[in-house]
Design a protein around this motif. Sequence first.
Motif, PDB file in Angstrom:
ATOM      1  N   LEU A   1       0.852  -1.186   0.000  1.00 43.97           N
ATOM      2  CA  LEU A   1       0.000   0.000   0.000  1.00 43.97           C
ATOM      3  C   LEU A   1       0.890   1.238   0.000  1.00 43.97           C
ATOM      4  O   LEU A   1       1.844   1.330   0.777  1.00 43.97           O
ATOM      5  CB  LEU A   1      -0.918  -0.002   1.220  1.00 43.97           C
ATOM      6  CG  LEU A   1      -2.029  -1.053   1.163  1.00 43.97           C
ATOM      7  CD1 LEU A   1      -2.641  -1.274   2.535  1.00 43.97           C
ATOM      8  CD2 LEU A   1      -3.119  -0.643   0.172  1.00 43.97           C
ATOM      9  N   VAL A   2       0.570   2.173  -0.871  1.00 41.47           N
ATOM     10  CA  VAL A   2       1.336   3.413  -1.011  1.00 41.47           C
ATOM     11  C   VAL A   2       0.482   4.550  -0.489  1.00 41.47           C
ATOM     12  O   VAL A   2      -0.698   4.670  -0.836  1.00 41.47           O
ATOM     13  CB  VAL A   2       1.711   3.668  -2.488  1.00 41.47           C
ATOM     14  CG1 VAL A   2       2.559   4.925  -2.620  1.00 41.47           C
ATOM     15  CG2 VAL A   2       2.458   2.466  -3.054  1.00 41.47           C
ATOM     16  N   ILE A   3       1.060   5.388   0.375  1.00 43.66           N
ATOM     17  CA  ILE A   3       0.300   6.515   0.932  1.00 43.66           C
ATOM     18  C   ILE A   3       0.962   7.831   0.539  1.00 43.66           C
ATOM     19  O   ILE A   3       2.182   7.920   0.394  1.00 43.66           O
ATOM     20  CB  ILE A   3       0.163   6.420   2.464  1.00 43.66           C
ATOM     21  CG1 ILE A   3       1.532   6.507   3.156  1.00 43.66           C
ATOM     22  CG2 ILE A   3      -0.551   5.138   2.866  1.00 43.66           C
ATOM     23  CD1 ILE A   3       1.434   6.589   4.675  1.00 43.66           C
ATOM     24  N   THR A   4       0.120   8.844   0.349  1.00 49.96           N
ATOM     25  CA  THR A   4       0.611  10.193   0.082  1.00 49.96           C
ATOM     26  C   THR A   4       0.742  10.982   1.369  1.00 49.96           C
ATOM     27  O   THR A   4       1.721  11.686   1.591  1.00 49.96           O
ATOM     28  CB  THR A   4      -0.342  10.922  -0.882  1.00 49.96           C
ATOM     29  OG1 THR A   4      -0.446  10.178  -2.087  1.00 49.96           O
ATOM     30  CG2 THR A   4       0.174  12.322  -1.193  1.00 49.96           C
ATOM     31  N   CYS A   5      -0.254  10.836   2.245  1.00 52.01           N
ATOM     32  CA  CYS A   5      -0.256  11.542   3.520  1.00 52.01           C
ATOM     33  C   CYS A   5      -0.445  10.568   4.677  1.00 52.01           C
ATOM     34  O   CYS A   5       0.342  10.514   5.605  1.00 52.01           O
ATOM     35  CB  CYS A   5      -1.356  12.594   3.529  1.00 52.01           C
ATOM     36  SG  CYS A   5      -1.638  13.352   5.158  1.00 52.01           S
ATOM     37  N   CYS A   6      -1.535   9.783   4.590  1.00 46.76           N
ATOM     38  CA  CYS A   6      -1.886   8.895   5.697  1.00 46.76           C
ATOM     39  C   CYS A   6      -2.603   7.666   5.155  1.00 46.76           C
ATOM     40  O   CYS A   6      -2.841   7.555   3.952  1.00 46.76           O
ATOM     41  CB  CYS A   6      -2.767   9.621   6.711  1.00 46.76           C
ATOM     42  SG  CYS A   6      -4.288  10.277   5.991  1.00 46.76           S
ATOM     43  N   ALA A   7      -2.945   6.750   6.053  1.00 45.24           N
ATOM     44  CA  ALA A   7      -3.565   5.496   5.639  1.00 45.24           C
ATOM     45  C   ALA A   7      -4.906   5.711   4.942  1.00 45.24           C
ATOM     46  O   ALA A   7      -5.348   4.853   4.173  1.00 45.24           O
ATOM     47  CB  ALA A   7      -3.751   4.584   6.850  1.00 45.24           C
ATOM     48  N   ALA A   8      -5.542   6.855   5.175  1.00 41.53           N
ATOM     49  CA  ALA A   8      -6.841   7.121   4.558  1.00 41.53           C
ATOM     50  C   ALA A   8      -6.745   7.234   3.041  1.00 41.53           C
ATOM     51  O   ALA A   8      -7.737   7.009   2.338  1.00 41.53           O
ATOM     52  CB  ALA A   8      -7.451   8.389   5.147  1.00 41.53           C
ATOM     53  N   ASP A   9      -5.580   7.614   2.503  1.00 41.06           N
ATOM     54  CA  ASP A   9      -5.455   7.752   1.048  1.00 41.06           C
ATOM     55  C   ASP A   9      -4.637   6.603   0.432  1.00 41.06           C
ATOM     56  O   ASP A   9      -4.106   6.728  -0.672  1.00 41.06           O
ATOM     57  CB  ASP A   9      -4.845   9.104   0.665  1.00 41.06           C
ATOM     58  CG  ASP A   9      -3.429   9.310   1.229  1.00 41.06           C
ATOM     59  OD1 ASP A   9      -2.712   8.309   1.417  1.00 41.06           O
ATOM     60  OD2 ASP A   9      -3.050  10.463   1.481  1.00 41.06           O
ATOM     61  N   ALA A  10      -4.538   5.481   1.145  1.00 34.20           N
ATOM     62  CA  ALA A  10      -3.720   4.361   0.678  1.00 34.20           C
ATOM     63  C   ALA A  10      -4.245   3.786  -0.634  1.00 34.20           C
ATOM     64  O   ALA A  10      -5.446   3.630  -0.830  1.00 34.20           O
ATOM     65  CB  ALA A  10      -3.687   3.267   1.742  1.00 34.20           C
ATOM     66  N   VAL A  11      -3.310   3.477  -1.527  1.00 33.70           N
ATOM     67  CA  VAL A  11      -3.609   2.862  -2.818  1.00 33.70           C
ATOM     68  C   VAL A  11      -2.731   1.619  -2.962  1.00 33.70           C
ATOM     69  O   VAL A  11      -1.544   1.646  -2.643  1.00 33.70           O
ATOM     70  CB  VAL A  11      -3.336   3.841  -3.977  1.00 33.70           C
ATOM     71  CG1 VAL A  11      -3.537   3.153  -5.317  1.00 33.70           C
ATOM     72  CG2 VAL A  11      -4.237   5.062  -3.868  1.00 33.70           C
ATOM     73  N   ALA A  12      -3.323   0.531  -3.442  1.00 35.07           N
ATOM     74  CA  ALA A  12      -2.591  -0.731  -3.540  1.00 35.07           C
ATOM     75  C   ALA A  12      -1.789  -0.805  -4.832  1.00 35.07           C
ATOM     76  O   ALA A  12      -2.256  -0.408  -5.898  1.00 35.07           O
ATOM     77  CB  ALA A  12      -3.568  -1.904  -3.463  1.00 35.07           C
ATOM     78  N   VAL A  13      -0.576  -1.332  -4.723  1.00 37.66           N
ATOM     79  CA  VAL A  13       0.237  -1.699  -5.875  1.00 37.66           C
ATOM     80  C   VAL A  13       0.418  -3.205  -5.814  1.00 37.66           C
ATOM     81  O   VAL A  13       0.912  -3.746  -4.820  1.00 37.66           O
ATOM     82  CB  VAL A  13       1.609  -0.998  -5.859  1.00 37.66           C
ATOM     83  CG1 VAL A  13       2.459  -1.482  -7.025  1.00 37.66           C
ATOM     84  CG2 VAL A  13       1.437   0.502  -5.923  1.00 37.66           C
ATOM     85  N   ARG A  14       0.028  -3.896  -6.895  1.00 39.15           N
ATOM     86  CA  ARG A  14       0.076  -5.357  -6.932  1.00 39.15           C
ATOM     87  C   ARG A  14       1.002  -5.820  -8.044  1.00 39.15           C
ATOM     88  O   ARG A  14       0.941  -5.300  -9.157  1.00 39.15           O
ATOM     89  CB  ARG A  14      -1.317  -5.939  -7.198  1.00 39.15           C
ATOM     90  CG  ARG A  14      -2.421  -5.423  -6.307  1.00 39.15           C
ATOM     91  CD  ARG A  14      -3.775  -5.835  -6.876  1.00 39.15           C
ATOM     92  NE  ARG A  14      -4.894  -5.362  -6.096  1.00 39.15           N
ATOM     93  CZ  ARG A  14      -5.459  -4.166  -6.227  1.00 39.15           C
ATOM     94  NH1 ARG A  14      -4.994  -3.315  -7.128  1.00 39.15           N
ATOM     95  NH2 ARG A  14      -6.485  -3.811  -5.479  1.00 39.15           N
ATOM     96  N   ILE A  15       1.818  -6.805  -7.742  1.00 39.53           N
ATOM     97  CA  ILE A  15       2.636  -7.457  -8.752  1.00 39.53           C
ATOM     98  C   ILE A  15       2.263  -8.938  -8.727  1.00 39.53           C
ATOM     99  O   ILE A  15       2.356  -9.591  -7.677  1.00 39.53           O
ATOM    100  CB  ILE A  15       4.144  -7.288  -8.475  1.00 39.53           C
ATOM    101  CG1 ILE A  15       4.500  -5.801  -8.286  1.00 39.53           C
ATOM    102  CG2 ILE A  15       4.949  -7.918  -9.595  1.00 39.53           C
ATOM    103  CD1 ILE A  15       4.239  -4.930  -9.493  1.00 39.53           C
ATOM    104  N   ALA A  16       1.828  -9.471  -9.870  1.00 40.28           N
ATOM    105  CA  ALA A  16       1.425 -10.875  -9.935  1.00 40.28           C
ATOM    106  C   ALA A  16       2.663 -11.769  -9.901  1.00 40.28           C
ATOM    107  O   ALA A  16       3.628 -11.542 -10.634  1.00 40.28           O
ATOM    108  CB  ALA A  16       0.619 -11.134 -11.204  1.00 40.28           C
TER     109      ALA A  16
END
Length: 247
Positions: A177-192
């Motif tokens: 999970l990548v965050i810009t500020c905090c966990a509320a804006d977390a976005v997932a990065v997935r590698i198969a």
Amino acid sequence: MNRDTGNVLLVLLGGAVVRISAGDTYLRYVKPTMHILLLLAGAILVLLGLVSLWRDNPGSRAAADRGADPAHDHGPGHVHAHGSRMAWLLLVPVFAIFLVAPPALGSYAADRSTVSRVPAQSSDYPPLPAGDPLAMRLDEYEARAVWDAGRTLADRRFALTGFVTTRPAGGYYVTRLVITCCAADAVAVRIAVTGGSAGSLARDTWIEVVGRYDGIDHSREGEIGPVATIRADSVRQVAAPREPYET
């Protein structure tokens, strides 16, 4: 809620912020750069609450100075104090934070993240540094795979670290999970993860995958976008890192 209740809540909330900021717990919620600000904010909340409690109870201080027992003072505020006892239930969530700090976000949050982390950008990527395997952030690996067509990833071995999430087509993703500020804006990065060495692992298991670039998976492009793949030479379980998110 009366003022005393509010002041006590302020002290406890500030104490909870100081507690989670004193160690590494705060990294489950915000970026490392927020550490000093969190400590200062918590200390200020505690100080404000204590000062307000002292300032708002001059009668209690005076009674204590005279040796009186303010607990038996049944003045006009006595009935109001009884009526506001229900407001103390607001302490429950504060105690939950203070005593049982929630864990970092994991596979449950990642499975519900459908926003693509990789922005459109130039395909002119610089050559990668030396290393075999080369440890790389998942978002950089994905960006080079998607926007550089994997050219700078060819003929190299990489070490990717993240936690396991389920891949609907079978197998699993190594995810971060990548965050810009905090966990509320977390976005997932997935590698198969592909290949015979991938094995089978439980969700939320932290792993290090060592392998080679294996192309792009377009099977979920309409849902989560193109997904880079890595053909595993080896997979090993590792401890969760001190900083669970990439920033």
